[in-house]
Design an enzyme around this catalytic site. Structure first.
Site, PDB file in Angstrom:
ATOM      1  N   GLY A 124       0.810  -1.207   0.000  1.00 51.78           N
ATOM      2  CA  GLY A 124       0.000   0.000   0.000  1.00 51.78           C
ATOM      3  C   GLY A 124       0.839   1.249   0.000  1.00 51.78           C
TER       4      GLY A 124
ATOM      5  N   MET B 139       2.008   3.054   2.350  1.00 51.44           N
ATOM      6  CA  MET B 139       3.076   3.216   3.336  1.00 51.44           C
ATOM      7  C   MET B 139       4.150   2.137   3.259  1.00 51.44           C
ATOM      8  SD  MET B 139       2.922   5.954   4.968  1.00 51.44           S
ATOM      9  CE  MET B 139       4.174   5.557   6.187  1.00 51.44           C
TER      10      MET B 139
ATOM     11  N   VAL C  62       3.802  -5.335   3.334  1.00 54.63           N
ATOM     12  CA  VAL C  62       3.631  -6.195   4.502  1.00 54.63           C
ATOM     13  C   VAL C  62       3.890  -7.638   4.081  1.00 54.63           C
ATOM     14  CG1 VAL C  62       2.052  -7.018   6.289  1.00 54.63           C
ATOM     15  CG2 VAL C  62       1.935  -4.638   5.523  1.00 54.63           C
TER      16      VAL C  62
ATOM     17  N   LYS D 299       6.630  -5.311   8.278  1.00 54.50           N
ATOM     18  CA  LYS D 299       6.274  -4.185   7.424  1.00 54.50           C
ATOM     19  C   LYS D 299       7.513  -3.357   7.122  1.00 54.50           C
ATOM     20  CE  LYS D 299       2.873  -0.576   6.724  1.00 54.50           C
ATOM     21  NZ  LYS D 299       1.599  -0.008   7.184  1.00 54.50           N
TER      22      LYS D 299
ATOM     23  N   ASP E   2      -4.597   7.727  11.033  1.00 56.35           N
ATOM     24  CA  ASP E   2      -5.208   6.995   9.925  1.00 56.35           C
ATOM     25  C   ASP E   2      -6.142   5.911  10.447  1.00 56.35           C
ATOM     26  OD1 ASP E   2      -5.655   6.625   7.200  1.00 56.35           O
ATOM     27  OD2 ASP E   2      -4.062   5.131   6.999  1.00 56.35           O
TER      28      ASP E   2
END
Length: 277
Positions: free
Chosen positions: A62, A64, A67, A82, A176
């Protein structure tokens, strides 16, 4: 490949779909570093690793980072790994140092309603976080699995609220909070997850540029935002002060929490319109 004795993991996180026109996508001003920071083996033929952790498979990618499902062969436990992007700075080490400090602060946060962080460190110029592996689904999938009473919904969100409060108590702001960042375990325990955008109280995010495209038939509220400044988060859940690029506070997380609770109870978010504003 997996090491002898490592468990097979049920993949509970599907690879994300395109975020081009997704109002639920996380918006972040940074450049991903992980293309050059993929897992590697210690020696030829060894299973790939991030730090000392064995990588079993990629389970999500994604805004950021990436994972992976992983395995800690020293402590014989499953983990989620991550790789987090470090932001765009004139000096990239500044972004790495800040993220590493905040990941280490999160590692000191021990609470039953927060996904536990086991370890944080640097890997090929990126920051990696080794987290508790949760056998379960996110709140969105939990709600869709079968009809839930309002009492069940409130009980689940109350647990998530306890996790948020624990983060606030140590000075961390999530920034978030949304249904996909709330995990409901098979044991019924709810945990707040994905503190990849977390910041210490009173600090803004990294400046930069987030670009996106928009067709004439697409609402501006449904596309990736474009512009400079410290705009981070998911537009559908962001508090007004975040949209004004002001520092996020505990109240900002509470705003996102209330939007999430409303959506969980009523099946729709409280705000709708043709523009982000």
């Amino acid at each position: 490949m997996r090491p002898s004795g490592a468990p097979e993991l049920a993949e509970t996180t599907a690879p994300p779909a395109s975020r081009e026109h997704d109002p639920l996508a996380t918006v972040v001003s940074a450049t991903p570093p992980w293309e050059s920071a993929g897992p590697t083996g210690r020696d030829a033929g060894d299973p790939p690793r991030i730090g000392r952790f064995v990588v079993l498979r990629e389970v999500g990618r994604g805004a950021m980072g990436v994972v992976y499902a992983g395995y800690d062969d020293e402590l014989d436990r499953r983990v989620a790994l991550k790789l987090v992007q470090t932001g765009s700075h004139d000096d990239p080490s500044l972004g790495r140092a800040q993220l590493l400090r905040e990941a280490q602060a999160l590692a000191r946060l021990i609470h039953p309603n927060v996904v536990a962080v086991h370890e944080a460190g640097e890997f090929h110029g990126a920051v990696f976080i080794a987290m508790e592996y949760v056998d379960g689904v996110d709140l969105q999938h939990w709600l869709a699995h079968k009809p839930r009473s309002w009492r069940e919904v409130v009980a689940a969100l109350r647990q998530a609220g306890e996790g948020l409060r624990a983060a606030h108590d140590v000075g961390l702001i999530h920034r978030d909070f949304k249904p996909s960042n709330v995990l409901v375990g098979a044991d019924g325990r709810v945990r707040v997850a994905d503190f990849g955008l977390a910041t210490r109280r009173g600090r803004t995010g990294a400046s930069g540029h987030v670009s996106g495209t928009m067709s004439s038939s697409t609402s501006p509220a449904l596309v990736t935002l474009a512009g400079s400044g410290a705009l981070v988060g998911t537009p559908a859940y962001m508090a007004p002060e975040q949209l004004r690029r002001e520092p996020a506070t505990a109240a900002s997380d509470q705003f996102a929490f209330c939007v999430t609770l409303w959506e969980a109870l009523y099946g729709r978010r409280p705000f709708a319109g043709d523009s982000l504003e």
